[in-house]
Design a protein around this motif. Structure first.
Motif, mmCIF file in Angstrom:
data_model
loop_
_atom_site.group_PDB
_atom_site.id
_atom_site.type_symbol
_atom_site.label_atom_id
_atom_site.label_comp_id
_atom_site.label_asym_id
_atom_site.label_seq_id
_atom_site.Cartn_x
_atom_site.Cartn_y
_atom_site.Cartn_z
ATOM 1 N N THR A 114 -0.902 1.473 -1.638
ATOM 2 C CA THR A 114 -1.355 1.636 -0.087
ATOM 3 C C THR A 114 -1.435 -0.065 0.046
ATOM 4 O OG1 THR A 114 -2.282 3.826 0.126
ATOM 5 C CG2 THR A 114 -2.451 2.079 1.817
ATOM 6 N N LEU A 115 -2.441 -0.577 -0.454
ATOM 7 C CA LEU A 115 -2.705 -2.020 -0.503
ATOM 8 C C LEU A 115 -2.388 -2.921 -1.663
ATOM 9 C CD1 LEU A 115 -6.401 -1.361 0.740
ATOM 10 C CD2 LEU A 115 -4.749 -1.759 2.417
ATOM 11 N N ILE A 116 -2.357 -2.348 -2.624
ATOM 12 C CA ILE A 116 -2.156 -2.946 -4.202
ATOM 13 C C ILE A 116 -0.973 -2.453 -4.510
ATOM 14 C CG2 ILE A 116 -2.923 -3.273 -6.290
ATOM 15 C CD1 ILE A 116 -4.701 -4.693 -4.379
ATOM 16 N N ASP A 117 0.162 -3.505 -5.105
ATOM 17 C CA ASP A 117 1.269 -2.989 -5.645
ATOM 18 C C ASP A 117 1.200 -2.468 -7.263
ATOM 19 O OD1 ASP A 117 3.867 -2.541 -6.530
ATOM 20 O OD2 ASP A 117 4.739 -4.452 -6.153
ATOM 21 N N TRP A 118 0.586 -1.441 -7.204
ATOM 22 C CA TRP A 118 0.128 -1.107 -8.759
ATOM 23 C C TRP A 118 1.405 -0.444 -9.268
ATOM 24 C CZ3 TRP A 118 -1.557 -0.150 -13.315
ATOM 25 C CH2 TRP A 118 -1.755 1.055 -13.932
ATOM 26 N N ASP A 119 2.156 0.191 -8.651
ATOM 27 C CA ASP A 119 3.429 0.734 -9.354
ATOM 28 C C ASP A 119 4.461 -0.400 -9.841
ATOM 29 O OD1 ASP A 119 2.563 3.184 -8.303
ATOM 30 O OD2 ASP A 119 4.277 3.384 -6.693
ATOM 31 N N GLY A 120 4.550 -1.664 -9.200
ATOM 32 C CA GLY A 120 5.217 -2.711 -9.425
ATOM 33 C C GLY A 120 4.617 -3.237 -10.774
ATOM 34 N N ALA A 121 3.247 -3.474 -10.602
ATOM 35 C CA ALA A 121 2.696 -4.011 -11.748
ATOM 36 C C ALA A 121 2.705 -3.222 -13.142
ATOM 37 C CB ALA A 121 1.310 -4.255 -11.750
ATOM 38 N N ASP A 149 1.392 -7.581 3.410
ATOM 39 C CA ASP A 149 0.939 -7.403 4.385
ATOM 40 C C ASP A 149 -0.537 -6.618 4.450
ATOM 41 O OD1 ASP A 149 1.334 -4.867 3.534
ATOM 42 O OD2 ASP A 149 2.883 -4.090 4.754
ATOM 43 N N SER A 150 -1.320 -6.646 3.200
ATOM 44 C CA SER A 150 -2.509 -6.012 3.109
ATOM 45 C C SER A 150 -3.657 -7.104 3.792
ATOM 46 C CB SER A 150 -2.670 -5.623 1.596
ATOM 47 O OG SER A 150 -1.710 -4.733 1.310
ATOM 48 N N VAL A 151 -3.780 -8.218 3.092
ATOM 49 C CA VAL A 151 -4.897 -8.864 3.239
ATOM 50 C C VAL A 151 -5.145 -9.105 4.796
ATOM 51 C CG1 VAL A 151 -6.037 -11.186 2.938
ATOM 52 C CG2 VAL A 151 -4.846 -9.797 1.049
ATOM 53 N N GLY A 152 -4.046 -9.494 5.418
ATOM 54 C CA GLY A 152 -3.968 -9.996 7.065
ATOM 55 C C GLY A 152 -4.284 -8.859 7.877
ATOM 56 N N THR A 153 -3.777 -7.685 7.650
ATOM 57 C CA THR A 153 -4.124 -6.404 8.258
ATOM 58 C C THR A 153 -5.502 -5.859 8.124
ATOM 59 O OG1 THR A 153 -1.936 -5.788 7.998
ATOM 60 C CG2 THR A 153 -3.515 -3.911 8.581
#
Length: 234
Positions: A19-26, A107-111
């Motif tokens: 949702t906030l962190i791109d864990w799948d990509g990592a 888009d996570s930090v700013g939101t």
């Protein structure tokens, strides 16, 4: 019917990974390197799906393990059964570190910064405290409450994490909003509990017939402040 969004949420809770962190990509990048080191031509995306749906997801419903152990155990089983690989202890132990060091979506930090000016924010995560502490710093330390499965000895979709954060914040389910990407561990619990739920459908999934319908759906976080009516400066 899903619970409608409150006019002014008293608490906004988030799932973190996916949702906030791109864990799948990592994790896919880590697996790609693992297979490459063995000169093994494996479809990483297909393997990832088999691991997640066949091993990791069932494990969150089983006997509670610290999340680093859950990752290591399920990945070892999947690598052996699906790819004929025996991973060493260091490779398996690194999975938790990969999760911790995964980057936020753009888009996570700013939101989070914008929403945090209007309401307390929380994250309830199927992870581990030493993992999520790193992620929270990457997100700019926006949360009033941070809880992982360790706090209750259970993982979502068990109701305990949801009950814990609502109780600590002193809010009723209909006064909060839960924001999450997983139709497997978040929506099946938050929606029936009467928590207005926004599904962040980053992967463009179809909602399963057995998954309760969320209050709203967005492709990413960019439309969330407007959806919640929280676009003005606090």
């Amino acid at each position: 019917m899903p619970t409608p969004l409150p006019t002014r949420p008293r608490l906004i809770t988030f799932d973190t990974y996916g949702t906030l962190i791109d864990w799948d990509g990592a994790l896919r990048a880590h697996l790609r390197a693992l297979f490459a080191a063995r000169a093994q031509d494996t479809d990483v995306a297909a393997f990832y799906r088999r691991w997640y749906y066949g091993y990791a997801l069932p494990a969150v419903h089983g006997r509670f393990l610290p999340y680093r152990d859950l990752l290591a155990t399920t990945m070892a089983e999947a690598l052996a059964a699906e790819a004929g690989i025996t991973a060493d202890d260091a490779e398996l132990a690194a999975l938790g570190d990969v999760m911790a060091e995964a980057d936020p979506f753009a888009d996570s930090v700013g939101t989070l910064r914008l929403l945090g000016a209007h309401a307390p924010l929380a994250t309830i995560s199927n992870s581990q405290r030493d993992i999520i502490d790193v992620s929270v710093r990457k997100l700019g330390d926006p949360f009033t409450y941070v809880f992982t499965g360790e706090a209750v000895g259970a993982y979502k979709p068990h109701r305990a994490l949801f009950e814990l954060v609502l109780g600590r914040a002193g809010v009723e389910p209909h006064e909060a909003v839960h924001v999450a990407q997983s139709q497997y561990v978040d929506l099946p619990r938050s929606v029936p509990m009467g928590i207005p739920t926004v599904w962040i459908n980053r992967q463009g999934q179809e909602l399963r017939p057995t998954t309760p319908a969320p209050t709203a759906q967005l492709p990413d976080l960019r439309g969330l402040p407007e959806l919640l009516g929280l676009t003005e400066a606090a």
